[in-house]
Scaffold this motif. Structure first.
Motif, short mmCIF file in Angstrom:
data_model
loop_
_atom_site.label_atom_id
_atom_site.label_comp_id
_atom_site.label_asym_id
_atom_site.label_seq_id
_atom_site.Cartn_x
_atom_site.Cartn_y
_atom_site.Cartn_z
N LYS A 12 80.01 6.89 16.52
CA LYS A 12 79.17 5.86 17.16
C LYS A 12 77.76 5.95 16.59
O LYS A 12 77.20 7.03 16.45
N HIS A 13 77.20 4.80 16.26
CA HIS A 13 75.84 4.71 15.75
C HIS A 13 75.07 3.63 16.51
O HIS A 13 75.67 2.71 17.05
N LEU A 19 75.18 -1.10 19.25
CA LEU A 19 76.09 0.00 19.01
C LEU A 19 77.17 -0.44 18.04
O LEU A 19 77.62 -1.59 18.08
N TYR A 20 77.57 0.46 17.17
CA TYR A 20 78.67 0.15 16.28
C TYR A 20 79.37 1.43 15.88
O TYR A 20 78.83 2.52 16.00
N TRP A 21 80.62 1.28 15.45
CA TRP A 21 81.39 2.40 14.92
C TRP A 21 81.14 2.47 13.42
O TRP A 21 81.04 1.45 12.75
N ILE A 32 80.74 -2.62 18.34
CA ILE A 32 81.33 -2.26 19.63
C ILE A 32 81.09 -3.43 20.57
O ILE A 32 79.95 -3.85 20.77
N LEU A 37 78.91 0.04 27.23
CA LEU A 37 78.29 0.91 26.24
C LEU A 37 76.93 0.37 25.82
O LEU A 37 76.00 1.12 25.58
N CYS A 41 73.24 2.23 25.98
CA CYS A 41 72.34 2.27 24.82
C CYS A 41 70.94 1.80 25.22
O CYS A 41 69.94 2.43 24.89
#
Length: 50
Positions: A12-13, A19-21, A32, A37, A41
């Protein structure tokens, strides 16, 4: 979560309040879509700004 492209481990970043994988093996990014989530964040960001 495993990468759908190479089956590597997704990490996860956070970038630009999103947020993204990220797969460190094939370097692909996947957004994401989970609103919960995103709230986590944004809450974390507000804590670091104070």
């Amino acid at each position: 979560m495993n990468c759908p492209f190479c089956s590597g481990k997704m990490l996860k970043h956070i970038r630009s309040n999103n947020l993204y994988w990220f797969c460190s093996d094939c370097r692909q990014e996947l957004p994401i879509q989970n609103k919960q989530l995103r709230c986590v964040c944004l809450s974390a960001k507000s804590l670091t700004e104070t």
